[in-house]
Design a protein around this motif. Structure first.
Motif, short mmCIF file in Angstrom:
data_model
loop_
_atom_site.label_atom_id
_atom_site.label_comp_id
_atom_site.label_asym_id
_atom_site.label_seq_id
_atom_site.Cartn_x
_atom_site.Cartn_y
_atom_site.Cartn_z
N ALA A 185 0.82 -1.22 0.00
CA ALA A 185 0.00 0.00 0.00
C ALA A 185 0.85 1.26 0.00
O ALA A 185 0.43 2.29 -0.55
N HIS A 186 2.01 1.20 0.65
CA HIS A 186 2.87 2.38 0.77
C HIS A 186 4.31 2.00 0.45
O HIS A 186 4.81 0.99 0.94
N VAL A 187 4.97 2.82 -0.37
CA VAL A 187 6.39 2.67 -0.65
C VAL A 187 7.10 3.90 -0.11
O VAL A 187 6.78 5.03 -0.50
N ILE A 188 8.04 3.70 0.80
CA ILE A 188 8.82 4.79 1.38
C ILE A 188 10.20 4.72 0.73
O ILE A 188 10.99 3.83 1.03
N ASP A 189 10.45 5.63 -0.19
CA ASP A 189 11.70 5.67 -0.96
C ASP A 189 12.63 6.67 -0.28
O ASP A 189 12.41 7.88 -0.35
N LEU A 190 13.66 6.18 0.36
CA LEU A 190 14.57 7.03 1.14
C LEU A 190 15.64 7.70 0.28
O LEU A 190 16.46 8.45 0.81
N ARG A 191 15.62 7.48 -1.01
CA ARG A 191 16.60 8.11 -1.88
C ARG A 191 16.26 9.58 -2.10
O ARG A 191 15.11 9.99 -1.98
N GLY A 192 17.28 10.36 -2.42
CA GLY A 192 17.09 11.76 -2.77
C GLY A 192 16.76 11.90 -4.24
O GLY A 192 16.80 10.93 -5.01
N PRO A 193 16.42 13.13 -4.68
CA PRO A 193 16.01 13.35 -6.07
C PRO A 193 17.04 12.89 -7.11
O PRO A 193 16.68 12.31 -8.13
N SER A 194 18.32 13.15 -6.86
CA SER A 194 19.33 12.76 -7.86
C SER A 194 19.42 11.25 -7.99
O SER A 194 19.62 10.72 -9.09
N GLU A 195 19.27 10.54 -6.88
CA GLU A 195 19.30 9.07 -6.93
C GLU A 195 18.08 8.52 -7.65
O GLU A 195 18.17 7.56 -8.42
N ARG A 196 16.92 9.13 -7.41
CA ARG A 196 15.71 8.68 -8.08
C ARG A 196 15.76 8.97 -9.58
O ARG A 196 15.28 8.17 -10.39
N GLU A 197 16.35 10.10 -9.94
CA GLU A 197 16.48 10.44 -11.36
C GLU A 197 17.45 9.50 -12.07
O GLU A 197 17.24 9.10 -13.22
N MET A 198 18.51 9.13 -11.36
CA MET A 198 19.52 8.25 -11.95
C MET A 198 18.96 6.85 -12.20
O MET A 198 19.30 6.19 -13.18
N LYS A 199 18.10 6.39 -11.31
CA LYS A 199 17.57 5.03 -11.43
C LYS A 199 16.08 5.03 -11.03
O LYS A 199 15.72 4.61 -9.94
N PRO A 200 15.20 5.49 -11.93
CA PRO A 200 13.77 5.50 -11.61
C PRO A 200 13.27 4.07 -11.37
O PRO A 200 13.67 3.14 -12.07
N CYS A 201 12.40 3.92 -10.39
CA CYS A 201 11.85 2.60 -10.10
C CYS A 201 10.87 2.19 -11.19
O CYS A 201 10.04 2.98 -11.63
N ARG A 202 10.96 0.96 -11.64
CA ARG A 202 9.98 0.39 -12.55
C ARG A 202 8.75 -0.03 -11.74
O ARG A 202 8.86 -0.43 -10.59
N ARG A 203 7.58 0.06 -12.36
CA ARG A 203 6.33 -0.27 -11.67
C ARG A 203 5.49 -1.23 -12.51
O ARG A 203 5.50 -1.17 -13.74
N HIS A 204 4.74 -2.05 -11.83
CA HIS A 204 3.77 -2.93 -12.48
C HIS A 204 2.67 -2.08 -13.13
O HIS A 204 2.36 -0.97 -12.66
N ASP A 205 2.08 -2.59 -14.19
CA ASP A 205 1.02 -1.84 -14.90
C ASP A 205 -0.14 -1.50 -13.98
O ASP A 205 -0.81 -0.47 -14.17
N ASP A 206 -0.40 -2.34 -12.99
CA ASP A 206 -1.51 -2.10 -12.07
C ASP A 206 -1.05 -1.56 -10.72
O ASP A 206 -1.76 -1.71 -9.72
N PHE A 207 0.12 -0.96 -10.70
CA PHE A 207 0.69 -0.41 -9.46
C PHE A 207 -0.23 0.68 -8.90
O PHE A 207 -0.59 1.63 -9.61
#
Length: 259
Positions: free
Chosen positions: A57-79
């Motif tokens: 139900a909840h994803v807590i992503d502790l990365r900062g913006p530059s880390e998220r931009e470098m490696k965006p998380c892939r998501r399921h189509d029904d995420f």
């Protein structure tokens, strides 16, 4: 327990359930509600399907913006999970990457990691995310996932504090932290020389990479000791820094313990 705890995925390392541990009071943390992992930018379609089945139900992503931009998380189509992030950098670089700067030997790498762990509990741009993490746990709206880049340092501290709040004893907290080395397939990746293509690590030997990519007991023990030295005990740290007082700890236990 280790085999049932770790979810074997192709492109997501260190994905596992951090429930299931017995508490000091004799209860047990429920399984299937509390998940931790590394980043999901390399997730395969099969990985995404397996993660989707968990009903997070909840994803807590502790990365900062530059880390998220470098490696965006892939998501399921029904995420449909809510993803929570912090608008500023939470580490500048992942701790193991930050520690790699200027190190030449395994001893230097371990010393650099220990220095970073001395302050992990008090990082000004990390503690707001830790407070949010606990707020979400208190809502008890379904399974949650906390992760960073490798799922071992920032995530390791977040999980250690959640487990402590739930009454998991110190030795089990440390054992769960150390499970990273197996759950992240550390030795397999080192044997395959996966680090040789990464400029920051290319000139390092395997032992130095092991100190940075893996975890060692003195890392988390250092963080726990420094926190206790500064606040007297972990309960006081939870209350003064993360806003989790005795009543909230009891509420967490009511939500997440059984038996």
């Amino acid at each position: 327990m280790t085999q049932t705890r770790v979810v074997p995925l192709e492109g997501v390392n260190n994905f596992r359930d951090y429930g299931g541990y017995e508490t000091s009071a004799g209860g047990q943390v429920k399984q299937g509600l509390l998940w931790r992992s590394a980043q999901h930018g390399d997730a395969s379609a099969d990985d995404l399907a397996a993660i989707h089945q968990l009903g997070i139900a909840h994803v807590i992503d502790l990365r900062g913006p530059s880390e998220r931009e470098m490696k965006p998380c892939r998501r399921h189509d029904d995420f449909v999970a809510q993803v929570w992030t912090y608008p500023e950098e939470t580490a500048g670089l992942a701790l193991h990457t930050e520690a790699a700067d200027g190190v030449l030997t395994a001893a230097e790498a371990r010393a650099a990691m220990v220095r970073l762990y001395e302050g992990i509990a008090f990082r000004e741009n990390l503690t707001p995310m830790l407070r949010l993490y606990f707020e979400l746990l208190l809502r008890a709206e379904g399974p949650s996932l906390v992760h960073c880049v490798a799922g071992k340092d920032r995530t390791g501290w977040a999980v250690a504090m959640a487990q402590h709040a739930l009454g998991v004893p110190r030795d089990a907290i440390i054992a769960d932290y150390m499970l990273t080395n197996d759950a992240s397939r550390l030795e397999e990746r080192i044997a395959a020389e996966a680090f040789k293509d990464l400029p920051r690590y290319a000139s390092m030997d395997a032992e130095t990479v092991r100190a940075l990519w893996g975890v060692q007991e003195d890392y988390i023990v250092t963080a726990l000791k420094v926190t206790e030295d500064r606040h007297g005990d972990l309960d006081t740290y939870l209350e003064q820094v993360l806003g989790i007082d005795a009543a909230k700890r009891e509420a967490l236990r009511a939500h997440y313990l059984e038996g």
